[in-house]
Design a protein around this motif. Structure first.
Motif, PDB file in Angstrom:
ATOM      1  N   VAL A  84     -13.626  37.010  16.285  1.00 40.45           N
ATOM      2  CA  VAL A  84     -15.048  37.106  16.596  1.00 40.45           C
ATOM      3  C   VAL A  84     -15.142  37.348  18.088  1.00 40.45           C
ATOM      4  O   VAL A  84     -14.647  36.533  18.865  1.00 40.45           O
ATOM      5  CB  VAL A  84     -15.811  35.820  16.239  1.00 40.45           C
ATOM      6  N   PHE A 110     -22.150  41.197  18.844  1.00 35.31           N
ATOM      7  CA  PHE A 110     -20.907  40.592  18.406  1.00 35.31           C
ATOM      8  C   PHE A 110     -20.101  41.576  17.575  1.00 35.31           C
ATOM      9  O   PHE A 110     -20.650  42.434  16.905  1.00 35.31           O
ATOM     10  CB  PHE A 110     -21.173  39.345  17.559  1.00 35.31           C
ATOM     11  N   ASP A 119     -16.876  44.742  11.615  1.00 34.67           N
ATOM     12  CA  ASP A 119     -18.323  44.867  11.745  1.00 34.67           C
ATOM     13  C   ASP A 119     -18.702  44.771  13.216  1.00 34.67           C
ATOM     14  O   ASP A 119     -18.376  43.777  13.871  1.00 34.67           O
ATOM     15  CB  ASP A 119     -19.054  43.742  11.002  1.00 34.67           C
TER      16      ASP A 119
ATOM     17  N   SER B 102     -24.363  41.496   7.542  1.00 36.95           N
ATOM     18  CA  SER B 102     -22.997  41.345   8.035  1.00 36.95           C
ATOM     19  C   SER B 102     -22.857  40.092   8.894  1.00 36.95           C
ATOM     20  O   SER B 102     -21.799  39.462   8.895  1.00 36.95           O
ATOM     21  CB  SER B 102     -22.565  42.593   8.804  1.00 36.95           C
ATOM     22  N   VAL B 103     -23.925  39.712   9.608  1.00 35.53           N
ATOM     23  CA  VAL B 103     -23.867  38.453  10.362  1.00 35.53           C
ATOM     24  C   VAL B 103     -23.880  37.281   9.386  1.00 35.53           C
ATOM     25  O   VAL B 103     -23.150  36.307   9.535  1.00 35.53           O
ATOM     26  CB  VAL B 103     -25.051  38.351  11.338  1.00 35.53           C
ATOM     27  N   PHE B 106     -20.542  36.297   7.686  1.00 37.90           N
ATOM     28  CA  PHE B 106     -19.616  35.483   8.470  1.00 37.90           C
ATOM     29  C   PHE B 106     -19.944  34.006   8.300  1.00 37.90           C
ATOM     30  O   PHE B 106     -19.067  33.170   8.098  1.00 37.90           O
ATOM     31  CB  PHE B 106     -19.682  35.884   9.943  1.00 37.90           C
ATOM     32  N   PHE B 261     -11.486  33.464  18.445  1.00 36.46           N
ATOM     33  CA  PHE B 261     -12.723  33.667  19.194  1.00 36.46           C
ATOM     34  C   PHE B 261     -12.408  34.250  20.562  1.00 36.46           C
ATOM     35  O   PHE B 261     -11.666  33.652  21.333  1.00 36.46           O
ATOM     36  CB  PHE B 261     -13.499  32.355  19.332  1.00 36.46           C
ATOM     37  N   ASP B 262     -12.958  35.411  20.804  1.00 37.81           N
ATOM     38  CA  ASP B 262     -12.643  36.106  22.047  1.00 37.81           C
ATOM     39  C   ASP B 262     -13.750  35.852  23.054  1.00 37.81           C
ATOM     40  O   ASP B 262     -14.917  36.134  22.795  1.00 37.81           O
ATOM     41  CB  ASP B 262     -12.538  37.604  21.771  1.00 37.81           C
ATOM     42  N   SER B 263     -13.405  35.294  24.163  1.00 36.60           N
ATOM     43  CA  SER B 263     -14.416  35.038  25.185  1.00 36.60           C
ATOM     44  C   SER B 263     -13.737  34.784  26.513  1.00 36.60           C
ATOM     45  O   SER B 263     -12.583  34.349  26.554  1.00 36.60           O
ATOM     46  CB  SER B 263     -15.250  33.824  24.791  1.00 36.60           C
ATOM     47  N   VAL B 270     -18.958  30.528  22.717  1.00 39.16           N
ATOM     48  CA  VAL B 270     -19.126  31.677  21.831  1.00 39.16           C
ATOM     49  C   VAL B 270     -19.866  31.249  20.577  1.00 39.16           C
ATOM     50  O   VAL B 270     -20.751  31.936  20.074  1.00 39.16           O
ATOM     51  CB  VAL B 270     -17.760  32.285  21.447  1.00 39.16           C
ATOM     52  N   ASP B 273     -23.529  30.917  21.332  1.00 38.43           N
ATOM     53  CA  ASP B 273     -24.146  32.236  21.430  1.00 38.43           C
ATOM     54  C   ASP B 273     -24.271  32.882  20.059  1.00 38.43           C
ATOM     55  O   ASP B 273     -25.292  33.475  19.720  1.00 38.43           O
ATOM     56  CB  ASP B 273     -23.314  33.148  22.336  1.00 38.43           C
ATOM     57  N   LEU B 274     -23.212  32.704  19.272  1.00 42.37           N
ATOM     58  CA  LEU B 274     -23.194  33.307  17.945  1.00 42.37           C
ATOM     59  C   LEU B 274     -24.287  32.685  17.075  1.00 42.37           C
ATOM     60  O   LEU B 274     -24.978  33.372  16.329  1.00 42.37           O
ATOM     61  CB  LEU B 274     -21.823  33.096  17.306  1.00 42.37           C
ATOM     62  N   PHE B 277     -27.565  34.068  18.081  1.00 43.18           N
ATOM     63  CA  PHE B 277     -27.625  35.440  17.575  1.00 43.18           C
ATOM     64  C   PHE B 277     -27.955  35.433  16.088  1.00 43.18           C
ATOM     65  O   PHE B 277     -28.776  36.210  15.602  1.00 43.18           O
ATOM     66  CB  PHE B 277     -26.266  36.105  17.826  1.00 43.18           C
TER      67      PHE B 277
END
Lengths: 185, 344
Positions: A84, A110, A119, B102-103, B106, B261-263, B270, B273-274, B277
């Motif tokens: 993610v 994202f 995605d 798509s969100v 997840f 998790f890329d941050s 993250v 924020d996610l 979002f």
């Protein structure tokens, strides 16, 4: 400009680092049980690229994608580790057959790398070729002026702080945009 | 529309009865060639009044016909407008559905049923639940708003007058005038925020973000969004969509361990924020669904209203003509009877 070279250099590193070995991939697809190996085995990334008001790509088979993750550009090839990634203002590059590139500027959003697909959910995305450089530099100057005027009275209340933050975001986005536009022309 | 129709029908019936009375009492006499019936009718003491009523009722029918015809025109125009708007919102919705889906997919890694048993022990403080009820600003759109409000009301604690009951705090955030009006009567104590004019301009993501910020400012443990899911132009399904609060999400973060998790910050940021979002995205999806449902419901409601108006107009036209003929017949009979009386 220097700001732009750094992540670009990192990309190449990340491209290699992120690639999973064959055995690791098979393990991942078993655990999630949701992968569609047919598309991934063909050496393709199944790409979905969505905005709130637009569908740019749906189930498109591409060779690879590069997204502007928060920690640097991130290249996604088939069998990428599930990730993610938060995106920062930057360019999403879709690389199709024969190295044909499609470049979109995204403001934020994202990216979800699932075992069976990728995605990209961006808040806003435009083709890089559709960006008007003059408008960008105008808007950038505007935001910088706003930022300067609000940070001079930085001690003022939260409303002022919020305005400064908004201006800061504007500066970040337009700086990135300017970097992209001037880089391509 | 309902009230209008009730009044209309009763007056029609009165007119009809009056017309029948004329026809029945006059025709036998006329056919019989100057019998007692006609004489009785003419000499009756309320002849003048009857004649007055006769013409007034004809005029009343004509007035009703005119008003029904113009109402019919209005509803037909509203139907056209709704149909045009529906096309627009539906196209926008088709483009946005994959984004929200798509969100959502997840977060579906964390099933809601599983949650109840696992987290109950962990949550000691009162649970804060926020019901976000999405309704339209304007009426004349069938039962979409009523359905959503009914669904929301079922989530409220039974008989409770204050937001906090059994350690669960329930609050309502209403989007749209219609929902506010409907819920204010019964559950005004639960209200925190109401929005209006959300659907004035086409629904946009920035707009959803503003509302989402308001939701997040209340830091609820659970958000339930109520809206009408657009199934087809003739079917809208009232839906409730629960979203987990940030705290619960953090407690169950292990579900997402399969993902990296890329941050450049820590990964919990993250997640925050996610989550934000996700709230904005789901709200945006729900707003669009409801806007589409509203237009679809208005279209079919106005279609029905136009059909009803046409039907009523047909009935009244028949009525009007029948009565007009009755009046003519009566007048003829009067002349004939008068002439035959003179001949005697």
């Amino acid at each position: 400009m220097n700001k732009w070279l750094r992540p670009a250099l990192r990309t190449t590193l990340r491209l290699w680092r992120r690639q999973w070995s064959a055995e690791a991939t098979s393990g991942a697809s078993v655990s999630t049980g949701a992968s569609s190996p047919s598309s991934e085995e063909a050496g393709r990334v199944t790409l979905n690229f969505f905005c709130p008001h637009q569908v740019i790509a749906k189930n498109r088979q591409v060779v690879s994608v590069i997204v502007p993750a928060a920690s640097g550009l991130m290249g996604i090839l088939p069998n990428h580790v599930p990730t993610v990634a938060q995106m920062r203002p930057g360019v999403v590059t879709i690389i199709g057959d024969g190295g044909a590139e499609e470049r979109y500027f995204v403001s934020s959003g994202f990216t979800f790398v699932h075992p069976d697909r990728t995605d990209i959910c961006a808040v806003e995305a435009v083709r890089v070729s559709d960006i008007d450089p003059e408008e960008v530099s105008k808007a950038l100057a505007d935001c910088e002026a706003k930022l300067a005027s609000s940070s001079s009275s930085a001690a003022a209340g939260t409303a002022e702080a919020q305005r400064a933050a908004v201006a800061q975001i504007g500066v970040d986005v337009y700086l990135a945009m300017q970097g992209v536009v001037s880089g391509t022309r | 529309m309902q009230g209008v129709r009730a009044v209309g029908l009763s007056s029609v019936r009165r007119v009809y009865a009056a017309a029948r009375a004329h026809v029945q009492s006059s025709t036998p006499g006329g056919g019989g060639g100057g019998g007692g019936g006609v004489g009785n009718f003419l000499s009756s003491s309320n002849e003048k009044a009857l004649g007055g009523v006769r013409f007034a009722s004809l005029k009343a029918v004509r007035n009703r016909m005119r008003s029904i015809a113009s109402i019919g025109k209005i509803t037909k125009a509203m139907k056209m407008v709704a149909a045009a708007k529906l096309r627009g919102t539906q196209a926008r919705q088709d483009l946005s559905r994959p984004f929200a889906a798509s969100v959502r997919q997840f977060f579906d890694l964390l099933p809601l049923e599983k949650l109840g048993s696992e987290t109950k022990a962990g949550v000691a403080e009162p649970k804060r639940r926020l019901l976000v009820v999405i309704t339209s600003d304007r009426g004349l759109c069938g039962s979409v708003n009523t359905n959503v409000c009914r669904l929301a009301r079922q989530m409220l604690p039974h008989g409770a007058a204050s937001p906090v009951s059994d350690g669960v705090e329930t609050n309502i955030m209403v989007i749209g005038d219609k929902g506010r009006d409907a819920l204010q009567r019964t559950s005004a104590a639960f209200f925190t925020t109401t929005f209006r004019d959300v659907f004035k301009a086409p629904v946009s993501f920035p707009q959803a973000v503003i509302i989402a910020e308001e939701i997040l400012a209340q830091s609820p443990d659970e958000v339930v969004i109520f809206y009408n899911r657009f199934k087809s132009a003739i079917s809208q399904v009232p839906t409730q969509q629960p979203l987990l609060g940030l705290q619960l999400l953090m407690d169950n973060a292990s579900v997402f361990d399969g993902y990296e998790f890329d941050s450049d910050m820590d990964s919990s940021q993250v997640m925050v924020d996610l989550f934000e979002f996700e709230v904005a995205t789901q709200l945006y999806g729900a707003l669009l669904e409801n806007a589409t449902s509203e237009q679809a419901a208005r279209m079919s409601a106005m279609d029905n209203a136009s059909t009803n108006a046409a039907e009523m107009l047909d009935k009244l036209t028949l009525q009007y003509n029948r009565e007009r003929q009755a009046v003519i017949t009566t007048e003829l009979v009067e002349i004939v009877a008068g002439a035959s009386a003179l001949q005697k």
